[in-house]
Design an enzyme around this catalytic site. Structure first.
Site, PDB file in Angstrom:
ATOM      1  N   ARG A  22     134.740  13.961 -50.583  1.00  0.00           N
ATOM      2  CA  ARG A  22     133.293  13.783 -50.741  1.00  0.00           C
ATOM      3  C   ARG A  22     132.750  14.896 -51.600  1.00  0.00           C
ATOM      4  O   ARG A  22     133.048  16.068 -51.389  1.00  0.00           O
ATOM      5  CB  ARG A  22     132.584  13.789 -49.389  1.00  0.00           C
ATOM      6  CG  ARG A  22     133.001  12.585 -48.591  1.00  0.00           C
ATOM      7  CD  ARG A  22     132.196  12.388 -47.346  1.00  0.00           C
ATOM      8  NE  ARG A  22     132.871  11.361 -46.570  1.00  0.00           N
ATOM      9  CZ  ARG A  22     132.513  10.969 -45.367  1.00  0.00           C
ATOM     10  NH1 ARG A  22     131.454  11.511 -44.785  1.00  0.00           N
ATOM     11  NH2 ARG A  22     133.196  10.038 -44.736  1.00  0.00           N
ATOM     12  N   SER A 113     129.881   7.648 -46.487  1.00  0.00           N
ATOM     13  CA  SER A 113     129.449   7.300 -45.138  1.00  0.00           C
ATOM     14  C   SER A 113     128.015   7.691 -44.829  1.00  0.00           C
ATOM     15  O   SER A 113     127.091   7.198 -45.451  1.00  0.00           O
ATOM     16  CB  SER A 113     130.418   7.929 -44.143  1.00  0.00           C
ATOM     17  OG  SER A 113     130.135   7.485 -42.862  1.00  0.00           O
ATOM     18  N   HIS A 114     127.843   8.625 -43.880  1.00  0.00           N
ATOM     19  CA  HIS A 114     126.496   8.990 -43.420  1.00  0.00           C
ATOM     20  C   HIS A 114     125.782   9.914 -44.404  1.00  0.00           C
ATOM     21  O   HIS A 114     124.590  10.173 -44.240  1.00  0.00           O
ATOM     22  CB  HIS A 114     126.596   9.675 -42.060  1.00  0.00           C
ATOM     23  CG  HIS A 114     127.439  10.914 -42.100  1.00  0.00           C
ATOM     24  ND1 HIS A 114     128.812  10.851 -42.231  1.00  0.00           N
ATOM     25  CD2 HIS A 114     127.122  12.216 -42.079  1.00  0.00           C
ATOM     26  CE1 HIS A 114     129.294  12.080 -42.262  1.00  0.00           C
ATOM     27  NE2 HIS A 114     128.294  12.933 -42.172  1.00  0.00           N
ATOM     28  N   ASP A 277     125.746   3.082 -39.867  1.00  0.00           N
ATOM     29  CA  ASP A 277     125.650   4.095 -40.924  1.00  0.00           C
ATOM     30  C   ASP A 277     125.920   3.510 -42.309  1.00  0.00           C
ATOM     31  O   ASP A 277     126.048   2.289 -42.474  1.00  0.00           O
ATOM     32  CB  ASP A 277     126.594   5.263 -40.631  1.00  0.00           C
ATOM     33  CG  ASP A 277     128.051   4.888 -40.825  1.00  0.00           C
ATOM     34  OD1 ASP A 277     128.378   3.688 -40.694  1.00  0.00           O
ATOM     35  OD2 ASP A 277     128.861   5.786 -41.117  1.00  0.00           O
ATOM     36  N   ASP A 279     128.439   3.215 -44.352  1.00  0.00           N
ATOM     37  CA  ASP A 279     129.585   2.338 -44.614  1.00  0.00           C
ATOM     38  C   ASP A 279     129.912   1.432 -43.427  1.00  0.00           C
ATOM     39  O   ASP A 279     130.956   0.774 -43.431  1.00  0.00           O
ATOM     40  CB  ASP A 279     130.807   3.161 -45.026  1.00  0.00           C
ATOM     41  CG  ASP A 279     131.237   4.148 -43.953  1.00  0.00           C
ATOM     42  OD1 ASP A 279     130.372   4.599 -43.176  1.00  0.00           O
ATOM     43  OD2 ASP A 279     132.442   4.473 -43.885  1.00  0.00           O
ATOM     44  N   ASP A 281     130.694   1.962 -40.227  1.00  0.00           N
ATOM     45  CA  ASP A 281     131.710   2.219 -39.207  1.00  0.00           C
ATOM     46  C   ASP A 281     131.166   2.934 -37.970  1.00  0.00           C
ATOM     47  O   ASP A 281     131.891   3.123 -37.008  1.00  0.00           O
ATOM     48  CB  ASP A 281     132.929   2.967 -39.789  1.00  0.00           C
ATOM     49  CG  ASP A 281     132.577   4.278 -40.441  1.00  0.00           C
ATOM     50  OD1 ASP A 281     131.392   4.647 -40.449  1.00  0.00           O
ATOM     51  OD2 ASP A 281     133.503   4.936 -40.965  1.00  0.00           O
ATOM     52  N   ARG A 282     129.900   3.332 -38.007  1.00  0.00           N
ATOM     53  CA  ARG A 282     129.348   4.020 -36.829  1.00  0.00           C
ATOM     54  C   ARG A 282     128.285   3.162 -36.157  1.00  0.00           C
ATOM     55  O   ARG A 282     127.734   2.242 -36.768  1.00  0.00           O
ATOM     56  CB  ARG A 282     128.684   5.318 -37.241  1.00  0.00           C
ATOM     57  CG  ARG A 282     129.617   6.304 -37.852  1.00  0.00           C
ATOM     58  CD  ARG A 282     128.908   7.600 -37.919  1.00  0.00           C
ATOM     59  NE  ARG A 282     129.676   8.561 -38.674  1.00  0.00           N
ATOM     60  CZ  ARG A 282     129.342   9.841 -38.734  1.00  0.00           C
ATOM     61  NH1 ARG A 282     128.260  10.266 -38.115  1.00  0.00           N
ATOM     62  NH2 ARG A 282     130.079  10.660 -39.436  1.00  0.00           N
ATOM     63  N   THR A 344     139.156  15.722 -34.535  1.00  0.00           N
ATOM     64  CA  THR A 344     138.076  14.940 -35.132  1.00  0.00           C
ATOM     65  C   THR A 344     138.569  14.174 -36.362  1.00  0.00           C
ATOM     66  O   THR A 344     139.297  14.724 -37.190  1.00  0.00           O
ATOM     67  CB  THR A 344     136.935  15.898 -35.527  1.00  0.00           C
ATOM     68  OG1 THR A 344     136.384  16.438 -34.322  1.00  0.00           O
ATOM     69  CG2 THR A 344     135.857  15.177 -36.312  1.00  0.00           C
ATOM     70  N   LYS A 376     136.793   3.026 -37.292  1.00  0.00           N
ATOM     71  CA  LYS A 376     135.735   2.791 -36.325  1.00  0.00           C
ATOM     72  C   LYS A 376     134.882   1.642 -36.855  1.00  0.00           C
ATOM     73  O   LYS A 376     134.930   1.336 -38.046  1.00  0.00           O
ATOM     74  CB  LYS A 376     134.919   4.057 -36.083  1.00  0.00           C
ATOM     75  CG  LYS A 376     134.455   4.813 -37.328  1.00  0.00           C
ATOM     76  CD  LYS A 376     133.960   6.191 -36.916  1.00  0.00           C
ATOM     77  CE  LYS A 376     133.363   6.949 -38.077  1.00  0.00           C
ATOM     78  NZ  LYS A 376     134.372   7.658 -38.880  1.00  0.00           N
TER      79      LYS A 376
END
Ligand code: VG1
Ligand code: CO
Length: 543
Positions: A22, A113-114, A277, A279, A281-282, A344, A376
């Site tokens: 990222r 993602s987020h 989120d 993408d 996945d959350r 994580t 996820k």
């Protein structure tokens, strides 16, 4: 096909973090940056000649241009076939499913993602392996290694491929299959859950608000919740993906999904609320007047998973990331199934899922998933909750009260100190690490340290060892503070402080977590000298 071999030199900083690489979008758009990284992925996995890959992203700014470059590089490197989402779109769980469904040699997922999107925000890219999951460390290490020795990349001279309609295209001999991003995913959800029961639930007047946060789940949520399950139009909020996510952070927590929180805490709140989120996945779960922490959500899903057809025979085991609360462990205990604690990042769950050791897994950061994919999955979690609510016909608040009464409540909160000067954050961290051996027996306010250690993980399936995965300070009575530095940020450092305390006294199960955790918060600040190192007396984000 004309293939250009472009000479290049290694670009510093192409080391994948918690979930792929990222960077600021502008950095990804610098000459050779994306190309170097894509070629390094290809080289790191032993080339892509004759292979097939899934490619898609969350639709953020630069998504489609990056995909066009990836397609031309895949063709130049001899790939046989690329399955790509229409308009370059695929949610992360849908990409994982497509990899598995089609038995491809993995896939490339374009997402940060987020993290916010846009020309001045963030972009990201990660490689997922043939099991559909994020590449484990032994592969990301090879990819990183390749970025440090790269001398050239290959790219085909070709026009942009039209990705606007499903169908087939080619770059020379490489086949490009453009697929509806939602179709196969919806079919999978229909297999896992009792759609007729969910339809009946909505038909009975059950109400819901789903905040897609201007991100990728919009089209999936519209199709599943409104079109298939009959939830009224308007159930899905912010359901049209935009390249900068409406200027917001597509991070489903009470801070960034404030619109949903206001709805759920307001008058006439719907029965159920959820957000996903960037993408997809959350997930964030809410009920009327109640926010469910991701750790509690994981525990509740584990306790009631049998309500859904896919899990009616029970769970093989559960796994949670280390900073996630132990609430799910208590459920596993009662069910008599194993509970695993991993570092994580979803890549650490893959082996356990592949080996049939666990069925459900989750993280405190609002990621929950199961054996159905190797990522996820935000909407999946929402549908499992719905299936449970359709079976029990109880409110979310009642479900949680019942859960805490039965298992006790793991009060939980995460405090993030964002954009801290990286040197200062690392100084705090290494000072704390050095101090760990001397902490046991020391008291901070009413709390006494029982043990302190740095978390390391030995994968029970392949034996691989992952060191330095966070600092844990345990206190007498079972409270715990965990310190980690984020591996997904793009500027400075983010210090994450995870706080947890178990309460089993029936009279103390309904407090504000910040109040319930106040002594622990104070102890963590004193021990780590957070203000001294970072200048911050309070966190930027509390979840
Ligand atoms: C964060 C979360 C972690 C999650 C990761 C990727 O990582 O804490 O639980 O797996 O983001 O999620 P970090 O290193 O910043 O703490 V996603 O949905 O952003 O791909
Ligand atoms: Co995500």
């Amino acid at each position: 096909m004309n293939i250009q071999t472009v000479e290049t030199t290694p670009i510093a900083g192409q080391k994948p973090g918690t979930s792929g690489l990222r960077k600021k979008t502008a950095v990804f758009m610098e000459p050779h940056f994306l190309e170097n990284y894509v070629q390094s992925i290809f080289d790191g996995i032993g080339g892509v000649a004759g292979k097939s890959l899934v490619v898609g992203g969350d639709g953020r700014y630069y998504n489609e241009s990056a995909i066009q470059i990836i397609l031309r590089m895949a063709a130049a490197n001899g790939a046989a076939k690329i399955i790509v989402g229409q308009n370059g779109l695929l949610s992360t769980p849908a990409a994982s499913h497509l990899i598995r469904l089609n038995g491809t040699d993995g896939g490339l997922i374009l997402s940060a993602s987020h993290n916010p999107g846009g020309p001045n925000a963030d972009f990201g890219l990660k490689y997922n392996t043939p099991n559909g999951g994020p590449a484990p460390e032994n592969i990301t290490d090879k990819i990183y290694q390749a970025t440090t020795t790269i001398t050239a990349y290959k790219i085909a001279e070709a026009h942009d491929v039209d990705l606007t309609t499903p169908g087939q295209a080619r770059i020379d001999t490489m086949l490009i299959e453009i697929v509806d991003p939602t179709a196969d995913y919806i079919a999978l959800m229909e297999e896992l859950f009792d759609f007729p029961a969910l339809k009946t639930l909505f038909a009975s007047g059950f109400t819901m608000a789903f905040d897609a946060m201007h991100a990728i789940t919009g089209p999936y949520a519209h199709a599943i919740l409104e079109d298939r399950l009959g939830a009224p139009a308007g159930t899905v909020l912010n359901g049209t993906p935009s390249p900068d996510f409406g200027g917001g952070h597509p991070d489903p927590n009470p801070i960034w999904a404030k619109q949903l929180v206001d709805i759920m805490m307001g008058k006439n709140a719907p029965d159920f609320g959820a957000a996903s989120d960037g993408d997809g996945d959350r997930n964030m779960i809410m009920g009327r007047g109640i926010y469910v922490t991701p750790s509690d959500s994981l525990a509740l899903l584990a306790a009631h998973a049998r309500c859904a057809p896919a899990y009616e025979r029970g769970l093989l085991g559960v796994a949670r990331s280390m900073p996630t609360s132990g609430a799910v462990d208590r459920v596993a205990d009662k069910l008599g199934i194993p509970a695993f604690e991993t570092p994580t990042g979803w890549k650490f769950f893959g082996n356990l899922l592949d080996a049939g050791r666990v069925t459900l897994c989750g993280e405190e950061s609002a990621g929950t998933g199961s054996t159905h994919v190797r990522e996820k999955d935000g909407l999946w979690a929402v549908l499992l909750w719905l299936n449970i609510l359709a079976t029990t016909r109880k409110s979310v608040a009642d479900m949680m009260a019942q859960h805490w009464a039965e298992y006790g409540r793991n009060y939980y909160s995460r405090h993030d100190f964002e954009d801290v000067d990286a040197d200062k954050a690392h100084a705090l961290f290494s000072t704390l690490r050095d101090k760990l051996p001397s902490l046991a027996g020391q008291s901070f306010g009413p709390l006494t340290v029982s043990s302190a250690s740095e978390f390391a993980y030995d994968d029970p399936v392949d034996g691989s060892h992952s060191a330095a995965q966070g600092l844990i300070i345990n206190f007498d009575g079972g409270a715990r503070a965990v310190f980690r530095l984020s591996g997904t940020g793009t500027v400075g450092a983010t210090l994450r402080l995870y706080l947890e305390a178990l309460q089993t006294d029936p009279a103390a199960l309904h407090q504000d977590p910040q109040v319930a955790l106040a002594d622990l918060i104070a102890a963590a600040h004193t021990i780590a000298k957070i203000q001294g190192f970072t200048g911050r007396a309070a966190p930027d984000v509390i979840t």
